[in-house]
Design a protein around this motif. Structure first.
Motif, short mmCIF file in Angstrom:
data_model
loop_
_atom_site.label_atom_id
_atom_site.label_comp_id
_atom_site.label_asym_id
_atom_site.label_seq_id
_atom_site.Cartn_x
_atom_site.Cartn_y
_atom_site.Cartn_z
N ILE A 96 14.61 -14.50 22.87
CA ILE A 96 13.44 -14.56 21.65
C ILE A 96 13.63 -13.12 21.12
O ILE A 96 13.53 -12.14 22.43
CB ILE A 96 12.02 -14.98 22.94
N LEU A 97 12.70 -13.10 20.67
CA LEU A 97 12.59 -11.72 20.06
C LEU A 97 10.86 -11.68 19.53
O LEU A 97 11.45 -13.16 19.00
CB LEU A 97 12.99 -11.25 19.12
N VAL A 98 9.66 -11.56 20.05
CA VAL A 98 8.35 -11.19 19.76
C VAL A 98 8.05 -9.61 18.44
O VAL A 98 7.91 -8.81 20.04
CB VAL A 98 7.52 -12.13 20.10
N ASN A 99 8.12 -9.14 17.99
CA ASN A 99 7.97 -8.56 16.78
C ASN A 99 6.42 -8.25 16.97
O ASN A 99 5.90 -8.93 16.07
CB ASN A 99 8.73 -7.93 15.28
N ASN A 100 5.74 -7.79 17.94
CA ASN A 100 3.81 -7.69 17.87
C ASN A 100 3.50 -5.93 17.62
O ASN A 100 2.46 -5.84 17.75
CB ASN A 100 3.82 -8.19 19.24
N ALA A 101 3.79 -5.52 18.09
CA ALA A 101 3.92 -4.00 18.08
C ALA A 101 3.35 -3.68 16.85
O ALA A 101 3.63 -4.18 15.90
CB ALA A 101 4.57 -3.04 18.53
N GLY A 102 1.72 -2.99 16.77
CA GLY A 102 1.62 -3.04 15.23
C GLY A 102 -0.04 -1.90 15.50
O GLY A 102 -0.16 -1.48 15.97
N ILE A 103 -0.22 -1.24 14.57
CA ILE A 103 -1.45 -0.01 13.92
C ILE A 103 -1.97 -0.46 13.08
O ILE A 103 -1.77 -0.89 12.31
CB ILE A 103 -0.63 1.08 14.67
N THR A 104 -3.47 -0.58 13.30
CA THR A 104 -4.44 -0.37 11.77
C THR A 104 -3.97 0.70 10.82
O THR A 104 -4.37 0.65 9.70
CB THR A 104 -5.59 -1.04 11.85
N GLY A 105 -4.23 2.21 11.29
CA GLY A 105 -4.69 2.86 10.48
C GLY A 105 -5.31 3.50 10.40
O GLY A 105 -5.39 4.60 8.99
N GLY A 106 -6.46 2.65 10.88
CA GLY A 106 -8.66 3.71 10.23
C GLY A 106 -8.82 2.37 9.22
O GLY A 106 -7.74 1.87 8.60
N ASN A 107 -9.56 2.92 8.98
CA ASN A 107 -10.32 2.08 7.73
C ASN A 107 -11.03 2.99 6.15
O ASN A 107 -11.79 4.19 6.74
CB ASN A 107 -11.38 1.55 7.70
N ALA A 108 -10.28 2.77 5.27
CA ALA A 108 -10.76 3.85 3.55
C ALA A 108 -10.98 3.10 2.58
O ALA A 108 -9.71 2.12 3.21
CB ALA A 108 -10.79 5.16 3.97
N PRO A 109 -11.17 3.37 1.86
CA PRO A 109 -11.08 3.09 0.62
C PRO A 109 -9.59 3.00 -0.10
O PRO A 109 -9.34 4.32 0.48
CB PRO A 109 -11.81 3.35 -0.67
N SER A 110 -8.38 2.34 -0.53
CA SER A 110 -7.37 2.62 -0.89
C SER A 110 -6.99 4.40 -1.36
O SER A 110 -5.99 4.78 -0.82
CB SER A 110 -6.35 2.24 -1.75
N ALA A 145 -5.12 -10.57 6.85
CA ALA A 145 -4.85 -9.69 6.48
C ALA A 145 -3.55 -9.26 5.23
O ALA A 145 -3.20 -9.04 3.93
CB ALA A 145 -5.35 -8.14 6.50
N GLY A 146 -2.30 -10.27 5.57
CA GLY A 146 -1.04 -9.99 5.51
C GLY A 146 -1.40 -11.14 3.91
O GLY A 146 -0.76 -11.49 3.36
N LYS A 147 -2.04 -12.23 3.64
CA LYS A 147 -2.14 -13.22 3.27
C LYS A 147 -3.95 -13.06 1.89
O LYS A 147 -3.72 -13.11 1.39
CB LYS A 147 -3.25 -14.60 4.18
N GLU A 148 -4.40 -12.70 2.50
CA GLU A 148 -5.82 -12.22 2.09
C GLU A 148 -5.84 -10.71 1.68
O GLU A 148 -6.72 -10.31 0.71
CB GLU A 148 -6.97 -12.38 2.79
N GLY A 149 -5.51 -9.73 1.98
CA GLY A 149 -6.04 -8.42 2.20
C GLY A 149 -7.58 -7.88 1.91
O GLY A 149 -8.40 -7.90 1.59
N ASN A 150 -7.26 -7.20 3.51
CA ASN A 150 -8.75 -6.94 3.38
C ASN A 150 -9.28 -5.34 3.13
O ASN A 150 -8.58 -4.30 2.90
CB ASN A 150 -8.47 -6.47 5.34
N PRO A 151 -10.20 -5.05 2.42
CA PRO A 151 -10.83 -4.23 2.10
C PRO A 151 -10.76 -2.63 2.87
O PRO A 151 -10.72 -2.84 4.05
CB PRO A 151 -12.34 -4.57 1.55
N ASN A 152 -10.41 -1.33 2.56
CA ASN A 152 -11.03 -0.51 3.57
C ASN A 152 -9.53 -0.56 4.06
O ASN A 152 -9.37 -0.02 5.32
CB ASN A 152 -12.16 -0.35 3.99
N ALA A 153 -8.53 -1.53 4.29
CA ALA A 153 -7.49 -1.82 5.30
C ALA A 153 -6.62 -2.27 4.42
O ALA A 153 -5.38 -2.73 4.45
CB ALA A 153 -7.89 -2.44 6.11
N SER A 154 -6.16 -1.41 3.60
CA SER A 154 -4.61 -1.58 2.39
C SER A 154 -3.56 -1.25 3.35
O SER A 154 -2.19 -2.22 2.58
CB SER A 154 -4.81 -0.99 1.22
#
Length: 247
Positions: A84-98, A143-152
């Motif tokens: 089993i492999l669960v690829n879970n690690a991730g970061i958000t990188g903060g928030n701002a307009p693109s 967010a990968g489905k809908e695209g969150n603003p300030n998190a492109s």
């Protein structure tokens, strides 16, 4: 809590030292699996592994391909194989307009959230194919489905992970290895520390259930996808967003 049958299985959980990853590691261990926690934080990874039976901690930078190879070798030495492999690690990188996000920050988020899961999968999947059995579970995001603003950057990386899962599932469909992904709404984890209060409030306002998802709820779904009970779903996207996305 009902337990899935993961007896005798070996699971790698990236970012398994805290938050969603730790919840998945605990649920998998509670269902009988041996767990290899892959994380960049040595103290947290070793502390997490110490709380679980048949667990090991492997400290690495998931964007380093050589480090991935070394961690995989160490995992197989400790546990014999990987099921089993669960690829879970991730970061958000903060928030701002693109147009205000630094290019380096954009690249870093994509590197951690998309390129790293590809490299880990690329290393692990051939062993699963040889064994004739495996489960890959990618933790994407609503967010990968809908695209969150300030998190492109985050949204694009998770959309990429969804696309990667769909391709991978088709490629592996006749091998005995299944690949699926989960698209959670936000959970209250340490990743919130990278986000503004306004962004957090906006995300909650989009959830019809008016609460954030619990890490244990994500873990339950992830461990079902990692089990033999999941036998005819591959390349699929499983929503767990409190009604926010129904597609």
């Amino acid at each position: 809590m009902n337990q899935l049958n993961l007896a005798g299985r070996v699971a790698i959980v990236t970012g398994g030292a805290r938050g969603i990853g730790l919840a998945i590691a605990r649920r998998a261990a509670g269902s009988g699996a041996a767990v290899a926690i892959w994380d960049i934080d040595r103290t947290a990874a070793e502390a997490a592994a110490a709380t679980l039976e048949r667990a090991s901690a492997h400290v690495l930078d998931l964007t380093d391909e050589a480090a991935i190879g070394a961690a995989l070798a160490a995992t197989c030495a400790a546990h014999g194989r990987v099921d089993i492999l669960v690829n879970n690690a991730g970061i958000t990188g903060g928030n701002a307009p693109s147009w205000e996000l630094p290019t380096a920050e954009w690249k870093r988020v994509v590197e951690v959230n998309l390129i790293a899961p590809f490299m880990v999968t690329r290393a692990v999947v051939p062993r699963m194919i040889d064994a004739g059995y495996g489960r890959v579970v990618n933790i994407a995001s609503i967010a990968g489905k809908e695209g969150n603003p300030n998190a492109s950057h985050y949204s694009a990386s998770k959309a990429g992970l969804i696309g990667f899962t769909k391709s991978l599932g088709k490629e592996l469909a006749r091998t005995g290895v299944l690949a699926n992904c989960i698209t959670p709404a936000a959970a209250e984890t340490d990743i919130f520390h990278q986000m503004t209060p306004e962004q957090i409030a906006w995300m909650r306002s989009k959830i019809p259930m008016d609460r954030f998802v619990k890490v244990e709820e994500i873990a339950a779904l992830a461990c079902w996808l990692a089990s033999e009970d999941c036998s005819f779903s591959t390349g699929a996207v499983f929503d767990i967003s409190g009604g926010r996305a129904v597609y």
